[in-house]
Scaffold this motif. Structure first.
Motif, PDB file in Angstrom:
ATOM      1  N   ALA A  39       0.877  -1.173   0.000  1.00  0.00           N
ATOM      2  CA  ALA A  39       0.000   0.000   0.000  1.00  0.00           C
ATOM      3  C   ALA A  39       0.912   1.220   0.000  1.00  0.00           C
ATOM      4  O   ALA A  39       1.707   1.411   0.918  1.00  0.00           O
ATOM      5  CB  ALA A  39      -0.904  -0.002   1.224  1.00  0.00           C
ATOM      6  N   ASN A  40       0.807   2.048  -1.039  1.00  0.00           N
ATOM      7  CA  ASN A  40       1.704   3.184  -1.210  1.00  0.00           C
ATOM      8  C   ASN A  40       1.196   4.382  -0.399  1.00  0.00           C
ATOM      9  O   ASN A  40       0.224   5.027  -0.773  1.00  0.00           O
ATOM     10  CB  ASN A  40       1.817   3.532  -2.689  1.00  0.00           C
ATOM     11  CG  ASN A  40       2.893   4.556  -2.948  1.00  0.00           C
ATOM     12  OD1 ASN A  40       3.777   4.749  -2.131  1.00  0.00           O
ATOM     13  ND2 ASN A  40       2.804   5.208  -4.088  1.00  0.00           N
ATOM     14  N   LEU A  41       1.861   4.664   0.706  1.00  0.00           N
ATOM     15  CA  LEU A  41       1.475   5.799   1.543  1.00  0.00           C
ATOM     16  C   LEU A  41       1.721   7.102   0.803  1.00  0.00           C
ATOM     17  O   LEU A  41       2.790   7.323   0.259  1.00  0.00           O
ATOM     18  CB  LEU A  41       2.296   5.812   2.837  1.00  0.00           C
ATOM     19  CG  LEU A  41       1.776   5.012   4.007  1.00  0.00           C
ATOM     20  CD1 LEU A  41       2.794   5.005   5.134  1.00  0.00           C
ATOM     21  CD2 LEU A  41       0.459   5.551   4.500  1.00  0.00           C
ATOM     22  N   ASP A  42       0.726   7.953   0.806  1.00  0.00           N
ATOM     23  CA  ASP A  42       0.826   9.254   0.146  1.00  0.00           C
ATOM     24  C   ASP A  42       1.446  10.304   1.054  1.00  0.00           C
ATOM     25  O   ASP A  42       1.923  11.314   0.601  1.00  0.00           O
ATOM     26  CB  ASP A  42      -0.575   9.705  -0.247  1.00  0.00           C
ATOM     27  CG  ASP A  42      -0.654  10.125  -1.685  1.00  0.00           C
ATOM     28  OD1 ASP A  42       0.355  10.013  -2.379  1.00  0.00           O
ATOM     29  OD2 ASP A  42      -1.732  10.566  -2.098  1.00  0.00           O
ATOM     30  N   LYS A  43       1.415  10.071   2.342  1.00  0.00           N
ATOM     31  CA  LYS A  43       1.897  11.078   3.285  1.00  0.00           C
ATOM     32  C   LYS A  43       3.165  10.586   3.975  1.00  0.00           C
ATOM     33  O   LYS A  43       3.289   9.416   4.288  1.00  0.00           O
ATOM     34  CB  LYS A  43       0.813  11.413   4.301  1.00  0.00           C
ATOM     35  CG  LYS A  43       0.314  10.202   5.068  1.00  0.00           C
ATOM     36  CD  LYS A  43      -0.963  10.411   5.823  1.00  0.00           C
ATOM     37  CE  LYS A  43      -0.862  11.454   6.865  1.00  0.00           C
ATOM     38  NZ  LYS A  43      -2.038  11.656   7.654  1.00  0.00           N
ATOM     39  N   SER A  44       4.087  11.471   4.174  1.00  0.00           N
ATOM     40  CA  SER A  44       5.320  11.077   4.852  1.00  0.00           C
ATOM     41  C   SER A  44       5.607  11.951   6.057  1.00  0.00           C
ATOM     42  O   SER A  44       6.482  11.655   6.844  1.00  0.00           O
ATOM     43  CB  SER A  44       6.499  11.143   3.878  1.00  0.00           C
ATOM     44  OG  SER A  44       6.643  12.461   3.410  1.00  0.00           O
ATOM     45  N   ASP A  45       4.855  13.042   6.215  1.00  0.00           N
ATOM     46  CA  ASP A  45       5.173  13.970   7.291  1.00  0.00           C
ATOM     47  C   ASP A  45       4.691  13.518   8.664  1.00  0.00           C
ATOM     48  O   ASP A  45       5.158  14.023   9.671  1.00  0.00           O
ATOM     49  CB  ASP A  45       4.605  15.360   6.978  1.00  0.00           C
ATOM     50  CG  ASP A  45       3.113  15.339   6.700  1.00  0.00           C
ATOM     51  OD1 ASP A  45       2.461  16.373   6.850  1.00  0.00           O
ATOM     52  OD2 ASP A  45       2.605  14.269   6.328  1.00  0.00           O
ATOM     53  N   THR A  46       3.767  12.581   8.753  1.00  0.00           N
ATOM     54  CA  THR A  46       3.251  12.151  10.055  1.00  0.00           C
ATOM     55  C   THR A  46       3.544  10.677  10.325  1.00  0.00           C
ATOM     56  O   THR A  46       2.863  10.041  11.093  1.00  0.00           O
ATOM     57  CB  THR A  46       1.732  12.374  10.151  1.00  0.00           C
ATOM     58  OG1 THR A  46       1.102  11.630   9.114  1.00  0.00           O
ATOM     59  CG2 THR A  46       1.375  13.838  10.037  1.00  0.00           C
ATOM     60  N   THR A  47       4.535  10.122   9.671  1.00  0.00           N
ATOM     61  CA  THR A  47       4.767   8.688   9.793  1.00  0.00           C
ATOM     62  C   THR A  47       5.840   8.326  10.822  1.00  0.00           C
ATOM     63  O   THR A  47       6.115   7.170  11.025  1.00  0.00           O
ATOM     64  CB  THR A  47       5.143   8.069   8.434  1.00  0.00           C
ATOM     65  OG1 THR A  47       6.268   8.756   7.926  1.00  0.00           O
ATOM     66  CG2 THR A  47       3.985   8.153   7.473  1.00  0.00           C
ATOM     67  N   PHE A  48       6.459   9.324  11.488  1.00  0.00           N
ATOM     68  CA  PHE A  48       7.479   9.057  12.491  1.00  0.00           C
ATOM     69  C   PHE A  48       6.974   9.479  13.862  1.00  0.00           C
ATOM     70  O   PHE A  48       6.372  10.534  14.002  1.00  0.00           O
ATOM     71  CB  PHE A  48       8.767   9.850  12.213  1.00  0.00           C
ATOM     72  CG  PHE A  48       9.515   9.379  11.020  1.00  0.00           C
ATOM     73  CD1 PHE A  48      10.547   8.472  11.159  1.00  0.00           C
ATOM     74  CD2 PHE A  48       9.197   9.828   9.764  1.00  0.00           C
ATOM     75  CE1 PHE A  48      11.251   8.030  10.054  1.00  0.00           C
ATOM     76  CE2 PHE A  48       9.888   9.402   8.657  1.00  0.00           C
ATOM     77  CZ  PHE A  48      10.917   8.498   8.804  1.00  0.00           C
ATOM     78  N   THR A  49       7.265   8.680  14.867  1.00  0.00           N
ATOM     79  CA  THR A  49       6.942   9.053  16.241  1.00  0.00           C
ATOM     80  C   THR A  49       7.818   8.255  17.192  1.00  0.00           C
ATOM     81  O   THR A  49       8.367   7.220  16.820  1.00  0.00           O
ATOM     82  CB  THR A  49       5.441   8.860  16.544  1.00  0.00           C
ATOM     83  OG1 THR A  49       5.139   9.409  17.814  1.00  0.00           O
ATOM     84  CG2 THR A  49       5.054   7.390  16.518  1.00  0.00           C
ATOM     85  N   GLU A  50       7.963   8.726  18.418  1.00  0.00           N
ATOM     86  CA  GLU A  50       8.805   8.059  19.411  1.00  0.00           C
ATOM     87  C   GLU A  50       7.930   7.519  20.539  1.00  0.00           C
ATOM     88  O   GLU A  50       6.931   8.132  20.905  1.00  0.00           O
ATOM     89  CB  GLU A  50       9.830   9.051  19.961  1.00  0.00           C
ATOM     90  CG  GLU A  50      10.929   8.371  20.749  1.00  0.00           C
ATOM     91  CD  GLU A  50      12.060   9.321  21.076  1.00  0.00           C
ATOM     92  OE1 GLU A  50      12.118   9.789  22.220  1.00  0.00           O
ATOM     93  OE2 GLU A  50      12.881   9.568  20.172  1.00  0.00           O
ATOM     94  N   THR A  51       8.335   6.393  21.113  1.00  0.00           N
ATOM     95  CA  THR A  51       7.550   5.791  22.186  1.00  0.00           C
ATOM     96  C   THR A  51       7.785   6.516  23.509  1.00  0.00           C
ATOM     97  O   THR A  51       8.854   7.049  23.761  1.00  0.00           O
ATOM     98  CB  THR A  51       7.892   4.294  22.367  1.00  0.00           C
ATOM     99  OG1 THR A  51       9.285   4.151  22.630  1.00  0.00           O
ATOM    100  CG2 THR A  51       7.529   3.496  21.131  1.00  0.00           C
ATOM    101  N   ASP A  52       6.745   6.496  24.365  1.00  0.00           N
ATOM    102  CA  ASP A  52       6.837   7.114  25.685  1.00  0.00           C
ATOM    103  C   ASP A  52       7.404   6.118  26.691  1.00  0.00           C
ATOM    104  O   ASP A  52       7.901   5.054  26.313  1.00  0.00           O
ATOM    105  CB  ASP A  52       5.474   7.661  26.121  1.00  0.00           C
ATOM    106  CG  ASP A  52       4.412   6.563  26.256  1.00  0.00           C
ATOM    107  OD1 ASP A  52       4.768   5.355  26.294  1.00  0.00           O
ATOM    108  OD2 ASP A  52       3.221   6.916  26.323  1.00  0.00           O
TER     109      ASP A  52
END
Length: 158
Positions: free
Chosen positions: A91-104
């Protein structure tokens, strides 16, 4: 009288070497192979495989799914300070700006919002695809991420 041959003109190959030297070379090569295998495995001793546990494993409608991921070790304990990122699979993601996050501190991430209709670039006739979940382990532990966890996405237009 015996004919003298020099090393340069001797074409007998291994036949001209003393048997003890041949045995020493064979044993040395075998020992070196074993040592290299041991040295190669030293870096992976004590490493724990991390798992990504998404709160949604299948996305199917034309709604925005809040994707939360909990990163755990082999004992099921949450791992803080791991970076989680979503990447296009089939599945080709169209968005890349919200795909990174860090665990708490519990090993949980903030939510990453994915809408199967607007955030996936569907190919004609494609009914489903997968988004890959990758983990970059924190630097303060012996963790690795060799497996790729996935979220299945069903095309709401199909």
């Amino acid at each position: 009288m015996r004919e003298r041959r020099s090393f340069r003109t001797d074409e007998r190959g291994i036949e001209g070497l003393p048997i003890r030297l041949v045995i020493a070379i064979v044993v040395g090569v075998a020992a070196l192979s074993v040592m290299m295998t041991i040295i190669d495995d030293v870096g992976t001793v004590g490493e724990e495989e991390l798992s990504a546990n998404p709160n949604h494993e299948v996305l199917s409608n034309n709604i925005k799914y809040p994707i939360g991921v909990t990163v755990t070790d082999e004992d099921g304990q949450g791992i803080p300070n791991a970076t989680v990122y979503l990447q296009s699979g089939t599945a080709n993601l169209d968005k890349s700006d919200t795909t990174f996050t860090e665990t708490d501190y519990n090993g949980s991430t903030n939510t990453l919002n994915i809408n199967p209709k607007t955030d996936i670039d569907w190919r004609p006739g494609q009914e489903s695809g997968e988004i890959e979940i990758h983990i970059k382990p924190p630097g303060d532990g012996n963790y690795k991420d060799d497996q790729i966890d996935k979220i299945t996405v069903l095309n709401p237009n199909a």
